[in-house]
Design an enzyme around this catalytic site. Structure first.
Site, PDB file in Angstrom:
ATOM      1  N   ARG A   1     -10.151 -11.588   2.662  1.00 51.74           N
ATOM      2  CA  ARG A   1     -11.038 -12.646   2.177  1.00 51.74           C
ATOM      3  C   ARG A   1     -10.367 -14.017   2.239  1.00 51.74           C
ATOM      4  O   ARG A   1     -11.041 -15.038   2.344  1.00 51.74           O
ATOM      5  CB  ARG A   1     -11.490 -12.321   0.748  1.00 51.74           C
ATOM      6  CG  ARG A   1     -10.412 -12.342  -0.303  1.00 51.74           C
ATOM      7  CD  ARG A   1     -10.818 -11.633  -1.577  1.00 51.74           C
ATOM      8  NE  ARG A   1     -10.938 -10.190  -1.376  1.00 51.74           N
ATOM      9  CZ  ARG A   1     -11.305  -9.336  -2.321  1.00 51.74           C
ATOM     10  NH1 ARG A   1     -11.584  -9.777  -3.540  1.00 51.74           N
ATOM     11  NH2 ARG A   1     -11.388  -8.052  -2.073  1.00 51.74           N
TER      12      ARG A   1
ATOM     13  N   LYS B   1       0.845  -1.194   0.000  1.00 51.37           N
ATOM     14  CA  LYS B   1       0.000   0.000   0.000  1.00 51.37           C
ATOM     15  C   LYS B   1       0.882   1.246   0.000  1.00 51.37           C
ATOM     16  O   LYS B   1       1.985   1.233   0.575  1.00 51.37           O
ATOM     17  CB  LYS B   1      -0.861   0.048   1.270  1.00 51.37           C
ATOM     18  CG  LYS B   1      -1.942  -1.005   1.393  1.00 51.37           C
ATOM     19  CD  LYS B   1      -2.661  -0.836   2.725  1.00 51.37           C
ATOM     20  CE  LYS B   1      -3.732  -1.888   2.941  1.00 51.37           C
ATOM     21  NZ  LYS B   1      -4.883  -1.705   2.046  1.00 51.37           N
TER      22      LYS B   1
END
Length: 460
Positions: free
Chosen positions: A314, A240
């Site tokens: 996820r 990120k």
């Protein structure tokens, strides 16, 4: 101490009078001449959120005026009284008249009393409320205490809230209510067939783990809660930018809110068999970090190609959901701070939820509205399921392209749920970017109150 008294105190409580633009002239006329002159001198006009403290002849607080929206206003903030704890001097107060929703107003007062004081002890006045007639003070304190738990966990920075510390927090909740507790740590995740949780967390010096809590009568219907516990998310090798890491201490917000919901359930002694699963990891960067285009098996047997290491939430939820699903729970709920796409679509205040159970969807929407804990249903749009296809594995964790990110995440997780009678997925934010009534800036308890109402109705 709770901000809502369990019983009315013997001392005299200061009255809070709620006023609107339309009711203000009549209320003003009923004030003493001294109070009326004081209000006029301060140009008080009953603007929503405005607070005026009226003195008595000796200069003590005689009464508080607080502005609300008129009944016909385009939008009424039912949590508006939640700003009062930050505006009032120390003391004990009571509602002199009814706001728009007296229960939600009292709850907002309790939620608005929260302060995070682990690192900086703020001298905040103790402001407390006598419970209004007909309002269950114990229930309000139950909700406020659980919300404080979630907020404290999210607000704690990652150096003090890693996977082990999250495990400790969960164990403390379990011990408080006599729940059974266990944890699978490090390489034992591989030995017990949780390869995706291990893959995401293996690069950190802080070992990944799967935390489990069980409570309740085994003869009751089983409700399983699964919460994403990414204690910090660098994005992994798909790193990120620094600006996107600033709030990543909150990436365990799903776990925090699942623990808050579990605390509500156990404290209320709902008639259900509760199971809580929290995969707790730190998505770090190291030589052994999982890589883009790696392929891993999952607990369910589906193989997963890594399209993006920053879609790690996820992955850990997939193994936990597969484990939960093996038990065929009556209701399986997962929560996680999963996609920026959900924030783009609905903003920080309105988390989306997904389910194929129409009755459940209607109940969730109704409970969310009743609790002023807003949620919005989004579709599990089947045509997008093909976007998860991989040329080398059963599915890809992050389809290329920027479309429907929250929906494709939900569809990915749906692949790991087969036997549960009903499944509900929530893509929450778990953060209040700027303070609102009843919601101080920082970590937030989001969706848990709505789900508690749902569970109370179904298993109360």
């Amino acid at each position: 101490m709770p901000s809502i008294y369990e019983t009315a105190p013997a001392t005299s409580a200061i009255p809070i009078t709620f006023v609107t633009k339309s009711s203000w002239p009549g209320i003003k006329e009923d004030l003493s001449a001294q109070a009326r002159n004081f209000a006029e001198a301060n140009a008080y006009s009953a603007k929503p959120g405005s607070c005026l403290i009226l003195p008595d002849a000796e200069g003590r607080i005689a009464q508080v005026l607080f502005g609300l929206e008129d009944d016909d206003a385009k939008h009424r903030d039912l949590f508006r009284p939640g700003v009062l704890p930050g505006q009032l001097p120390a003391g004990t107060y009571r509602f002199a008249n009814a706001p728009h929703d007296i229960r939600l107003a009292a709850l907002a007062f309790a939620l608005g009393s929260y302060r995070f004081g682990r690192y900086r002890k703020a001298e905040t006045p103790e402001v407390r409320l006598v419970p209004p007639d007909g309002v269950d003070a114990a229930e309000l304190n139950r909700l406020a205490d659980a919300a404080a738990l979630a907020r404290d966990l999210v607000n704690t920075p990652s150096n003090d809230m890693g996977p082990e510390e999250l495990e400790t927090a969960a164990k403390q909740v379990a011990e408080r209510f006599g729940a059974r507790f266990s944890s699978i740590v490090g390489d034992d995740l591989l030995a017990q067939n949780h390869p995706l949780i291990h893959a995401v967390g293996r690069a950190s010096t802080r070992a990944p783990r799967l935390i489990e809590l069980q409570w309740g009568d085994p003869s009751h219907l089983k409700v399983t809660l699964v919460g994403k516990g990414v204690c910090f998310d660098t994005g992994g090798l798909d790193l990120k930018p620094s600006s996107s890491m600033l709030l990543m201490k909150k990436d365990m917000g799903g776990a925090a809110n699942v623990l808050a919901l579990a605390q509500m359930v156990m404290d209320a002694k709902l008639k259900l068999q509760l199971r809580v699963l929290i995969p707790a990891v730190e998505n770090a960067v190291a030589g052994n970090a999982f890589r883009p285009m790696d392929v891993f098996p999952s607990r369910k047997g589906l193989t997963v190609e890594i399209g993006n290491t920053d879609a790690e939430g996820r992955l850990i939820l997939a193994d936990a959901l597969a484990l939960a699903d093996e038990d065929t729970p009556d209701l399986l709920i997962d929560m996680g701070t999963l996609t920026g796409a959900a924030r783009v679509a609905l903003g920080p205040e309105l988390p989306p939820f997904y389910t194929t159970d129409e009755t459940l969807a209607a109940d969730v929407a109704r409970c969310a509205a009743a609790e002023n804990d807003p949620l919005w249903r989004m579709p599990l749009w089947a045509p997008y399921d093909s976007w998860l296809d991989s040329k080398v594995a059963t599915l890809n964790n992050a389809p290329s392209g920027g479309f429907a990110g929250s929906i494709t995440c939900a569809l990915f997780l749906q692949r790991f749920v087969e036997h549960a009678r009903s499944w509900l997925h929530l893509d929450i934010f778990a953060w209040t970017p700027s303070a609102r009534p009843g919601r101080p800036e920082g970590g937030e308890c989001q969706a848990a109150r709505a789900l508690y109402k749902l569970l109370s109705e179904r298993y109360g």
